[in-house]
Design an enzyme around this catalytic site. Structure first.
Site, PDB file in Angstrom:
ATOM      1  N   LYS A   3       4.410   0.544   9.326  1.00 29.90           N
ATOM      2  CA  LYS A   3       4.617   2.191   8.389  1.00 29.90           C
ATOM      3  C   LYS A   3       4.236   3.643   9.957  1.00 29.90           C
ATOM      4  CE  LYS A   3       3.017   0.070   4.325  1.00 29.90           C
ATOM      5  NZ  LYS A   3       1.642  -0.028   3.776  1.00 29.90           N
ATOM      6  N   ARG A  57       5.120 -12.209   9.770  1.00 28.45           N
ATOM      7  CA  ARG A  57       6.132 -11.965   9.461  1.00 28.45           C
ATOM      8  C   ARG A  57       7.385 -11.236   9.744  1.00 28.45           C
ATOM      9  NH1 ARG A  57       2.383  -7.095   9.543  1.00 28.45           N
ATOM     10  NH2 ARG A  57       3.737  -5.675  10.021  1.00 28.45           N
ATOM     11  N   GLU A  84       0.581  -0.890  -0.240  1.00 27.03           N
ATOM     12  CA  GLU A  84      -0.083  -0.228  -0.495  1.00 27.03           C
ATOM     13  C   GLU A  84       0.938   1.212   0.245  1.00 27.03           C
ATOM     14  OE1 GLU A  84      -3.135   0.049   3.331  1.00 27.03           O
ATOM     15  OE2 GLU A  84      -3.421   2.122   2.819  1.00 27.03           O
TER      16      GLU A  84
HETATM   17  P1  ATP Z   1       3.037  -2.571   8.228  1.00 32.33           P
HETATM   18  O1  ATP Z   1       2.085  -3.186   8.857  1.00 32.33           O
HETATM   19  O2  ATP Z   1       4.735  -2.428   8.391  1.00 32.33           O
HETATM   20  O3  ATP Z   1       2.388  -0.941   8.124  1.00 32.33           O
HETATM   21  P2  ATP Z   1       1.503  -3.643   5.749  1.00 32.33           P
HETATM   22  O4  ATP Z   1       1.523  -4.402   6.369  1.00 32.33           O
HETATM   23  O5  ATP Z   1       0.304  -2.522   6.036  1.00 32.33           O
HETATM   24  O6  ATP Z   1       2.198  -3.128   6.717  1.00 32.33           O
HETATM   25  P3  ATP Z   1       1.900  -3.555   3.148  1.00 32.33           P
HETATM   26  O7  ATP Z   1       2.616  -2.401   1.980  1.00 32.33           O
HETATM   27  O8  ATP Z   1       0.243  -3.909   3.277  1.00 32.33           O
HETATM   28  O9  ATP Z   1       1.848  -3.300   4.426  1.00 32.33           O
HETATM   29  O10 ATP Z   1       2.677  -4.999   3.192  1.00 32.33           O
HETATM   30  C1  ATP Z   1       2.747  -4.836   1.074  1.00 32.33           C
HETATM   31  C2  ATP Z   1       2.598  -6.924   1.432  1.00 32.33           C
HETATM   32  O11 ATP Z   1       4.172  -6.678   2.657  1.00 32.33           O
HETATM   33  C3  ATP Z   1       2.124  -7.815   2.093  1.00 32.33           C
HETATM   34  O12 ATP Z   1       1.740  -7.879   1.807  1.00 32.33           O
HETATM   35  C4  ATP Z   1       2.575  -7.896   3.586  1.00 32.33           C
HETATM   36  O13 ATP Z   1       2.253  -8.683   3.943  1.00 32.33           O
HETATM   37  C5  ATP Z   1       4.299  -7.607   3.519  1.00 32.33           C
HETATM   38  N1  ATP Z   1       4.228  -7.676   4.809  1.00 32.33           N
HETATM   39  C6  ATP Z   1       4.086  -6.262   5.352  1.00 32.33           C
HETATM   40  N2  ATP Z   1       5.623  -6.833   6.766  1.00 32.33           N
HETATM   41  C7  ATP Z   1       5.419  -7.456   7.134  1.00 32.33           C
HETATM   42  C8  ATP Z   1       6.814  -8.389   7.804  1.00 32.33           C
HETATM   43  N3  ATP Z   1       6.998  -8.126   8.126  1.00 32.33           N
HETATM   44  N4  ATP Z   1       7.195  -9.658   6.983  1.00 32.33           N
HETATM   45  C9  ATP Z   1       6.855  -9.870   6.002  1.00 32.33           C
HETATM   46  N5  ATP Z   1       5.873  -9.265   5.403  1.00 32.33           N
HETATM   47  C10 ATP Z   1       5.908  -8.144   5.493  1.00 32.33           C
HETATM   48 MG    MG Z   2      -1.127  -3.397   4.796  1.00 36.40          MG
END
Ligand code: ATP
Ligand code: MG
Length: 562
Positions: free
Chosen positions: A273, A263, A37
């Site tokens: 984020k 994760r 995102e």
């Molecule tokens: P955050 O929780 O850090 O704000 P998010 O999951 O909202 O991150 P996205 O932009 O939606 O961020 O994530 C893009 C991809 O990265 C998704 O498939 C998500 O599952 C993966 N992802 C995010 N954080 C992790 C992590 N800590 N380890 C592995 N994969 C991750």
């Molecule tokens: Mg997300």
């Protein structure tokens, strides 16, 4: 990514699924996707997901799409789109022609929503957000049907159209899937598909004022792109029935499969984020690319090689249970990579002047120094030596304990690649601080050995005081003082654990003159001190270096003591 290592990874259950799907003929090739995102910068957790998705596609000769999951206009921005693309490229991956945006599917998603309404599986609900919450129930108690649940298809179609045309205010109503308000999985209790937001979108402008939710948009976007394996983190496990429900109702040609993996969490940092945004906005760090940040931009500026990050991702593998990985392992991967690749120099961070009294005043000699003992083909370089040199303050003690093998009054040490010197005199200022040492050298020990075979225990680094490059050096420590900054013990927040000593700036470092010739992107070792790189804050007047990592490998020590 080395294929044997991936294959040998005991916990790579995703690979087993892919192989069985290829073998059974369910798929003839695989398509994965990385779906960020664009609402912030990527962090190391995302890097793991990137390595996994792009790595699998590469290994199975498939494709990996980059899809911006841009369904939340208020938090998203092109700045993030660009930084994310930059980060993926830096890691060494390429989406080729497969760049997509969920927002490009808004028309198709809308049409499908209309179809779902026609099929009797969605309705426009006018409940207040408060009532939606109240009626939803909890894990322990069943939900209650919304009073709007039984609106006719005709009425729903009309209302949905009005929603789209901007005839309602934000929060006034929403489109909900009609599933089951007493479903044991709360997420299945008539989840929201569309909400009203009178906010322009960074790509679709003012075209839409209704936006699909993640749950509705994600699986359908996967289907549109013919994704075969849709990998996401464990928190989406409970969403999987919903992911499948939508596909079952819509029946697109292509049926992606959602698979969850754990994760990545790292010690001494936060990986979200939202929390990173606080660190940036409230000035705890100097921007998203501050070298202390766990962002990809941060570690790039810090000097971590992308290969080391990939190596790290491979070593931690994929698991089905959340765990926290030690930052020491990440640093170990960085150190291992740099040990093989980084050119050596001498650099003194905290200089102490040494005058070699019996060395001719104007003589300058050049010594051969090995560029990288791990890689002979890197050759040698010339290092100038003169009567006045700088050594590290900590390499001298006036009154040393027994085990101190470096310089002390009356003691002899080897200057790396040069001569043996003996300390004869300490010069102090009015306040008793040591400002200078007077030493003598033994001309017989040229190159660092003595013909009479006498041993010196210590070897120290040095820089000629008449041939050096002044440098500012930034030394980094972890951003938090505890392994888990999210530990809420005693009502603390992560900001209570900020490490106030995470950045130390050294203004008067001295680097070997050869540093003048390094590329701005170079990573190098100051012998005995650590690995460094040139920071982009460098100007014509001032070279600024970042310490990438120290030489002390805590990970190795932990492994040995196990
Ligand atoms: P955050 O929780 O850090 O704000 P998010 O999951 O909202 O991150 P996205 O932009 O939606 O961020 O994530 C893009 C991809 O990265 C998704 O498939 C998500 O599952 C993966 N992802 C995010 N954080 C992790 C992590 N800590 N380890 C592995 N994969 C991750
Ligand atoms: Mg997300």
């Amino acid at each position: 990514m080395s294929e044997e290592k991936v294959a040998g990874n005991a916990v790579n259950f995703i690979k087993s699924i892919i192989e069985s799907d290829l073998k059974s003929g369910k798929h003839s090739g695989i398509i994965t996707r990385f779906p960020p995102e664009p609402n912030g910068y990527l962090h190391i957790g995302h890097a793991k997901s990137i390595c996994l998705n792009f790595g699998l596609a590469k290994q199975y000769s498939g494709k990996c799409h980059l899809r911006f999951d841009d369904t939340n206009p208020e938090k998203e921005d092109v700045e993030y789109v660009e930084s994310i693309m930059n980060d993926i490229k830096w890691l060494g991956f390429d989406w080729e022609e497969n760049l997509f945006f969920a927002s490009s599917y808004f028309d198709q998603l809308y049409d499908w929503a209309v179809q779902i309404i026609k099929d009797g599986f969605a309705y426009v609900c006018h409940q207040s957000p408060e009532d939606v919450r109240k009626y939803r129930g909890t894990a322990k108690s069943k939900g209650i049907d919304s009073p709007f649940r039984n609106r006719s298809v005709k009425e729903n179609l009309e209302l949905f159209e009005k929603m789209k045309n901007g005839e309602f205010k934000e929060g006034e109503c929403m489109l909900r899937a009609k599933i089951d308000m007493s479903h044991p999985n709360v997420l299945m209790r008539d989840p929201v598909m569309y909400r009203i937001k009178h906010i322009p979108h960074h790509r679709t402008g003012n075209k839409w004022c209704i936006y699909p939710t993640y749950d509705y948009a994600h699986g359908q976007s996967d289907a549109i792109e013919n994704i075969t394996h849709s990998l996401c983190t464990l928190e989406f496990e409970a969403h999987r029935p919903l992911y499948e429900w939508f596909l079952e109702v819509i029946k697109p040609e292509s049926r992606p499969r959602q698979i969850e993996f754990a994760r990545l969490n790292l010690t001494y940092t936060v990986m979200s984020k939202r929390l990173m945004m606080t660190l940036v906005k409230d000035g705890y760090v100097n921007g998203w690319d501050d070298p202390r940040m766990p962002t990809v931009a941060g570690i790039r500026r810090r000097g971590y090689p992308p290969e080391a990050v990939k190596d790290f991702a491979e070593r931690i593998g994929v698991a089905k249970r959340d765990s926290t990985v030690s930052i020491d392992l990440l640093e170990h991967c960085v150190r291992e990579n740099l040990n093989k690749t980084a050119q050596r120099f001498m650099g003194v961070l905290d200089p102490l002047k040494v005058v070699i009294s019996n060395y001719p005043d104007d003589l300058v000699e050049e010594f051969d120094a090995i560029n990288n003992p791990e890689n002979e083909s890197d050759g040698k370089r010339k290092v100038p030596f003169s009567k006045t040199i700088y050594i590290e303050k900590s390499d001298f003690m006036e009154d040393p304990p027994k085990k101190f093998h470096r310089l002390a009054p009356g003691k002899e040490v080897r200057l790396r690649s040069a001569y043996y010197i003996t300390c004869n005199e300490i010069v102090k200022d009015g306040e008793g601080n040591i400002v200078e040492l007077h030493c003598t050298y033994d001309p017989q020990t040229r190159g660092g050995g003595s013909p009479d075979g006498r041993k010196v225990k210590g070897t120290i680094h040095w820089v000629s005081a008449t041939h050096y490059v002044p440098v500012e050096v930034r030394l980094y420590d972890t951003l938090f003082t505890v392994e888990n900054p999210l530990d809420r013990e005693g009502g603390k927040t992560f900001l209570d654990y900020i490490n106030n000593e995470s950045l130390k700036v050294i203004k008067n470092g001295c680097a070997e003159i050869n540093l003048k010739n390094v590329e701005p992107s170079a990573r190098f070792q100051f012998e005995r001190v650590g690995y460094f790189c040139v920071d982009p804050d460098t100007t014509k007047e001032k070279i600024i270096l970042n310490r990438i990592v120290t030489l002390k490998d805590k990970w190795n020590r932990i492994q040995k003591n196990k």
